[in-house]
Design a protein around this motif. Structure first.
Motif, PDB file in Angstrom:
ATOM      1  N   LEU B  42     -54.817  74.898   0.930  1.00  0.00           N
ATOM      2  CA  LEU B  42     -54.187  74.243   1.798  1.00  0.00           C
ATOM      3  C   LEU B  42     -53.080  73.664   1.679  1.00  0.00           C
ATOM      4  O   LEU B  42     -52.000  74.540   2.103  1.00  0.00           O
ATOM      5  N   ALA B  43     -52.993  73.388   0.105  1.00  0.00           N
ATOM      6  CA  ALA B  43     -51.256  73.054  -0.637  1.00  0.00           C
ATOM      7  C   ALA B  43     -50.824  74.680  -1.076  1.00  0.00           C
ATOM      8  O   ALA B  43     -49.256  74.959  -0.325  1.00  0.00           O
ATOM      9  N   GLU B  44     -51.469  75.175  -1.047  1.00  0.00           N
ATOM     10  CA  GLU B  44     -51.155  76.778  -1.805  1.00  0.00           C
ATOM     11  C   GLU B  44     -50.385  77.178  -0.340  1.00  0.00           C
ATOM     12  O   GLU B  44     -49.084  78.213  -0.482  1.00  0.00           O
ATOM     13  N   ARG B  45     -50.738  77.225   0.483  1.00  0.00           N
ATOM     14  CA  ARG B  45     -50.547  78.143   1.641  1.00  0.00           C
ATOM     15  C   ARG B  45     -49.305  77.488   1.984  1.00  0.00           C
ATOM     16  O   ARG B  45     -48.246  77.994   2.443  1.00  0.00           O
ATOM     17  N   MET B  46     -49.215  76.122   1.822  1.00  0.00           N
ATOM     18  CA  MET B  46     -48.382  75.012   2.673  1.00  0.00           C
ATOM     19  C   MET B  46     -47.052  75.976   1.705  1.00  0.00           C
ATOM     20  O   MET B  46     -45.529  75.908   2.198  1.00  0.00           O
ATOM     21  N   GLN B  47     -47.091  75.981   0.632  1.00  0.00           N
ATOM     22  CA  GLN B  47     -46.247  76.108  -0.543  1.00  0.00           C
ATOM     23  C   GLN B  47     -46.113  77.444  -0.192  1.00  0.00           C
ATOM     24  O   GLN B  47     -44.088  77.675   0.231  1.00  0.00           O
ATOM     25  N   GLU B  48     -46.621  78.482   0.339  1.00  0.00           N
ATOM     26  CA  GLU B  48     -46.075  80.171   0.718  1.00  0.00           C
ATOM     27  C   GLU B  48     -45.486  79.956   2.185  1.00  0.00           C
ATOM     28  O   GLU B  48     -44.632  80.658   2.218  1.00  0.00           O
ATOM     29  N   ALA B  49     -46.011  79.065   2.931  1.00  0.00           N
ATOM     30  CA  ALA B  49     -44.412  78.898   4.060  1.00  0.00           C
ATOM     31  C   ALA B  49     -43.612  78.195   3.513  1.00  0.00           C
ATOM     32  O   ALA B  49     -42.587  77.958   5.011  1.00  0.00           O
ATOM     33  N   GLY B  50     -43.152  78.136   2.367  1.00  0.00           N
ATOM     34  CA  GLY B  50     -41.434  77.621   2.001  1.00  0.00           C
ATOM     35  C   GLY B  50     -41.821  76.126   2.380  1.00  0.00           C
ATOM     36  O   GLY B  50     -40.574  75.217   2.100  1.00  0.00           O
ATOM     37  N   LEU B  51     -43.141  75.608   1.785  1.00  0.00           N
ATOM     38  CA  LEU B  51     -43.207  73.837   2.139  1.00  0.00           C
ATOM     39  C   LEU B  51     -43.266  73.544   0.781  1.00  0.00           C
ATOM     40  O   LEU B  51     -43.613  73.973   0.047  1.00  0.00           O
ATOM     41  N   GLU B  52     -42.309  71.418   0.598  1.00  0.00           N
ATOM     42  CA  GLU B  52     -42.974  71.713  -0.761  1.00  0.00           C
ATOM     43  C   GLU B  52     -44.571  70.519  -0.866  1.00  0.00           C
ATOM     44  O   GLU B  52     -44.057  69.383   0.258  1.00  0.00           O
ATOM     45  N   ALA B  53     -45.534  71.160  -1.059  1.00  0.00           N
ATOM     46  CA  ALA B  53     -46.904  70.250  -0.830  1.00  0.00           C
ATOM     47  C   ALA B  53     -47.136  69.694  -2.035  1.00  0.00           C
ATOM     48  O   ALA B  53     -47.279  69.873  -3.132  1.00  0.00           O
ATOM     49  N   VAL B  54     -48.044  68.615  -1.465  1.00  0.00           N
ATOM     50  CA  VAL B  54     -48.145  67.680  -2.408  1.00  0.00           C
ATOM     51  C   VAL B  54     -50.068  67.086  -1.647  1.00  0.00           C
ATOM     52  O   VAL B  54     -50.148  66.806  -0.614  1.00  0.00           O
ATOM     53  N   ILE B  55     -50.704  67.084  -2.974  1.00  0.00           N
ATOM     54  CA  ILE B  55     -51.686  66.148  -2.569  1.00  0.00           C
ATOM     55  C   ILE B  55     -51.798  64.690  -3.097  1.00  0.00           C
ATOM     56  O   ILE B  55     -51.378  64.519  -4.889  1.00  0.00           O
ATOM     57  N   ASP B  56     -52.088  63.715  -2.254  1.00  0.00           N
ATOM     58  CA  ASP B  56     -51.542  62.430  -2.766  1.00  0.00           C
ATOM     59  C   ASP B  56     -52.745  61.686  -2.875  1.00  0.00           C
ATOM     60  O   ASP B  56     -53.460  61.989  -3.496  1.00  0.00           O
ATOM     61  N   ASN B  60     -54.445  63.073   1.085  1.00  0.00           N
ATOM     62  CA  ASN B  60     -53.470  63.540   1.857  1.00  0.00           C
ATOM     63  C   ASN B  60     -52.770  64.798   1.266  1.00  0.00           C
ATOM     64  O   ASN B  60     -52.459  65.015   0.043  1.00  0.00           O
ATOM     65  N   VAL B  61     -52.918  65.593   2.101  1.00  0.00           N
ATOM     66  CA  VAL B  61     -52.276  66.918   1.351  1.00  0.00           C
ATOM     67  C   VAL B  61     -50.834  67.172   2.632  1.00  0.00           C
ATOM     68  O   VAL B  61     -50.902  67.304   4.168  1.00  0.00           O
ATOM     69  N   ILE B  62     -49.887  66.760   1.971  1.00  0.00           N
ATOM     70  CA  ILE B  62     -48.167  66.693   2.805  1.00  0.00           C
ATOM     71  C   ILE B  62     -47.305  68.119   2.220  1.00  0.00           C
ATOM     72  O   ILE B  62     -47.056  68.053   1.430  1.00  0.00           O
ATOM     73  N   GLY B  63     -46.970  68.644   3.486  1.00  0.00           N
ATOM     74  CA  GLY B  63     -46.010  69.927   2.939  1.00  0.00           C
ATOM     75  C   GLY B  63     -44.804  69.342   3.889  1.00  0.00           C
ATOM     76  O   GLY B  63     -44.769  69.274   5.014  1.00  0.00           O
ATOM     77  N   ARG B  64     -43.362  69.088   3.386  1.00  0.00           N
ATOM     78  CA  ARG B  64     -42.210  69.044   3.999  1.00  0.00           C
ATOM     79  C   ARG B  64     -41.165  70.003   2.875  1.00  0.00           C
ATOM     80  O   ARG B  64     -41.307  70.371   2.032  1.00  0.00           O
ATOM     81  N   ARG B  65     -41.002  70.227   4.496  1.00  0.00           N
ATOM     82  CA  ARG B  65     -39.693  71.343   4.608  1.00  0.00           C
ATOM     83  C   ARG B  65     -38.622  70.637   3.846  1.00  0.00           C
ATOM     84  O   ARG B  65     -38.374  69.393   4.458  1.00  0.00           O
ATOM     85  N   PRO B  66     -38.193  71.791   2.459  1.00  0.00           N
ATOM     86  CA  PRO B  66     -36.682  71.384   1.882  1.00  0.00           C
ATOM     87  C   PRO B  66     -35.645  71.077   2.778  1.00  0.00           C
ATOM     88  O   PRO B  66     -35.414  71.906   4.417  1.00  0.00           O
ATOM     89  N   GLY B  67     -34.272  70.900   2.693  1.00  0.00           N
ATOM     90  CA  GLY B  67     -33.118  70.277   3.621  1.00  0.00           C
ATOM     91  C   GLY B  67     -33.445  69.537   4.563  1.00  0.00           C
ATOM     92  O   GLY B  67     -34.098  68.482   4.609  1.00  0.00           O
TER      93      GLY B  67
END
Lengths: 408, 408
Positions: B42-56, B60-67
């Motif tokens: 999931l974290a890899e797919r979030m990265q591909e979608a342009g999110l900064e992904a973290v497993i905390d 929790n897997v959280i993908g944040r949109r930059p900006g």
């Protein structure tokens, strides 16, 4: 009259209680390490008492009096319930041992004798009444091969091999050898105590019918499934169970008992509607007619619920033991001995529990004697009986055995 | 309006279903091997979608949109029930991922964005709502240290360490970042299907009160203990349960549900009178007043049984979740989007199940969208939803998110 040695009797019972001691009771399931050790100890005591002792191919410990002449077979079981009491079963075995010693030491009884048995697995770790059923010829090899232990799941042949009993012959009853079978046991109920009596002469052993009752529903989410469309197997079980309790109370004889000892909802999670539910139902009475009308009520209620829906009910009869009448002459001998020792201090009563005597009764006249259980407690480590009652019971038992052999 | 890619959405859901596949469903409890593998995927797919992904630090897997600019937080959970369905939870996570991609690819939405979350352990292998509670700051270290897994009994810190997550920081909600929280989920019930509708706009998440109800009797022999002197904890439980079913039916609101999901008799043997009996009881409603009157009925019946005897009843409240109202503006955005895509084909409805949205709602305006469950089945591997409904639901969800961010 043979005189039993109360101190020796109590000492042997206390020694046996060390095999598998658990709190104030004993944990000694059939073929556990303490059980097998206790069987070797018992065989040695039988040898000392002048008997030829054998541990047979299913674990029965049987001590035979050499020579001819009238014989009584006396015994019970020395395996226990899980975390059970110190007397349930083994007391009757040690009574037998004490009778063999008392008869041996009484020159007036030189022509008669006592054989002693500890029947294997009365409590059903592998198979209920394993030893007595084997001895009377009602157990085939296929049943032995298929039996598994309650705890570790080992097959009975594997467990017997582990205990060094593989390949030993199974002893069988020798036609004509015995005038009959006697067994002593704690009452396990509270009738004697509540009546202030110290000896029970058993009139019959109750019959038991037992059932697995299974309900099929639809497993679903406990939050999202509306009540009207649910098929909750647990609700069906609770309704059935409640109605059975009401109906049985209407149909009951004076001493009928009924029990639901186990209920299981599947999958058994707080937030899941049970898709399947099972209960174990049993009832007992000394009168087969009462058992028949209880059984008819169970079938009628199941049919009614199946017609009404929404959860089908299935009944499986898991056990059906007929009531067993104790021999009238043996009852009289026990009653006469009790009255001689303890005038007015005894009663006749049925046994609510099953005993090896009901198996031996298929081949021999059989009789049973009960002594009181404190508080009516059994199948629990706190089970107990006053030592004075244990000693008194054995003396009455020995007297009754002598009366049977003298008149037999 | 952002356009979602239905084929990509379905392909991602099918790929996720391979992590822990069980028959036609999935067995992927929190921190199991398939669960942790799926979190990395999931974290890899979030990265591909342009999110900064973290497993905390709690998984929790959280993908944040930059900006900068207005953001919606969109998510659900990707852990599953034991042998559960392929959509329960993870569909809402993949919807979030698909929204992030659709927003990124829509030049008209360059100034707004979607963050995506897979909340840890919604299903409570260790602690229900572990991840969302951690994120909103309602979970302390002591509770984490004391939690144990349902199956192997490992503590949560041990299991996290085994998965390589020891020592990672726990992410927390960043004040002011979000316009709100959106979550999509399968309905898990059968209301949408039975009404022939394809979208549910959630009005509230029901409150749940749950109890352990324990009955104390006296364990004894099922053959030797007369009925009049028994203190059978199982009989007490069945009577209580039967009366609760009757009483709750009288007190029910239109959508109240109640369930006994587990019953245990101790020691649970066919020939032993239960000395103790326990049941797990719960009820749910969106109206706290209904929960109050159900609770009062439980206490009244327990008091009545305690007064009547012979088996004392103890009540322990094991869970108390208040009903949660979904944000009115979010409900309107979801309703408008549904009506635009599917005129007359949707309804407003409460959620009978708990969801992470009820935790996020403590800090953010929250909204939820449901799509139909075939046959109303969930928490079972046969749970399913038509692919057309999955795709339609995601498009409505994306439109609603855009409406919220445009007017927010």
């Amino acid at each position: 009259m043979p005189r039993i040695d109360g101190a020796r009797l109590i000492a042997d019972l206390k020694r046996m209680a060390e095999f598998g001691r658990y709190k104030t009771g004993v944990h000694r399931p059939m073929l556990s390490q303490p059980d097998i050790a206790s069987r070797h100890w018992l065989a040695e005591r039988m040898q000392e008492a002048g008997l030829e002792a054998v541990i047979d191919g299913v674990g029965n410990v049987i001590g035979r009096r050499p020579g001819d002449g009238p014989r009584l077979l006396v015994g019970s079981h020395s395996d226990t319930q899980p975390r059970g009491g110190w007397l349930d079963g083994v007391m009757g075995v040690i009574y037998g041992l004490e009778l063999a010693r008392a008869f041996r030491d009484d020159s007036a009884l030189a022509d008669v004798g006592i054989d002693v048995a500890s029947w294997a697995d009365e409590e059903g770790n592998f198979l209920s009444f394993l030893g007595s059923r084997s001895f009377v010829g009602e157990l085939d090899e296929a049943e032995i091969a298929g039996a598994r232990g309650r705890d570790d799941g080992a097959t009975l042949p594997e467990a017997l091999a582990r205990c060094g009993l593989a390949g030993r012959p199974r002893l069988a009853i020798e036609p004509g050898r015995y005038a009959g079978y006697l067994e002593a046991h704690i009452e396990q109920g509270g009738y004697l105590e509540s009546e202030g009596l110290r000896i029970g002469v058993v009139t019959s052993i109750v019959g038991i019918r037992a059932y697995r009752v299974a309900f099929t529903g639809t497993q679903n989410h406990a939050g999202t499934t509306p009540m009207p469309i649910r098929r909750d197997a647990g609700v069906a079980l609770v309704r059935f169970c409640n109605r059975i309790y009401e109906r049985f109370a209407e149909l009951s004889g004076p001493r009928t008992v009924w029990t639901v000892g186990k209920i299981e909802l599947q999958p058994g999670a707080p937030s899941i509607i049970p898709g399947r539910a099972e209960m174990m139902l049993q009832f007992r009475d000394a009168d087969a007619a009462v058992l028949d009308r209880f059984e008819a009520a169970v079938h009628a209620l199941a049919a009614e619920m199946n017609a009404a829906g929404p959860c089908p009910v299935e009944l499986e009869r898991t056990s059906d033991t007929a009531p067993t009448i104790m021999d009238a002459g043996f009852q009289k001998a026990l009653a006469d001995a009790a009255e001689a020792e303890l005038p007015g201090g005894w009663m006749r009563m049925p046994s609510g529990a099953g005993h090896d005597a009901q198996i031996l009764a298929h081949k021999l006249p059989a009789g049973m004697l009960f002594i009181p259980s404190i508080g009516g407690v059994s199948h629990h480590y706190s089970e107990d009986t006053a030592e004075a009652d244990i000693v008194l019971g054995c003396q009455v038992f020995a007297d009754a055995a002598a009366r049977i052999l003298r008149t037999g």
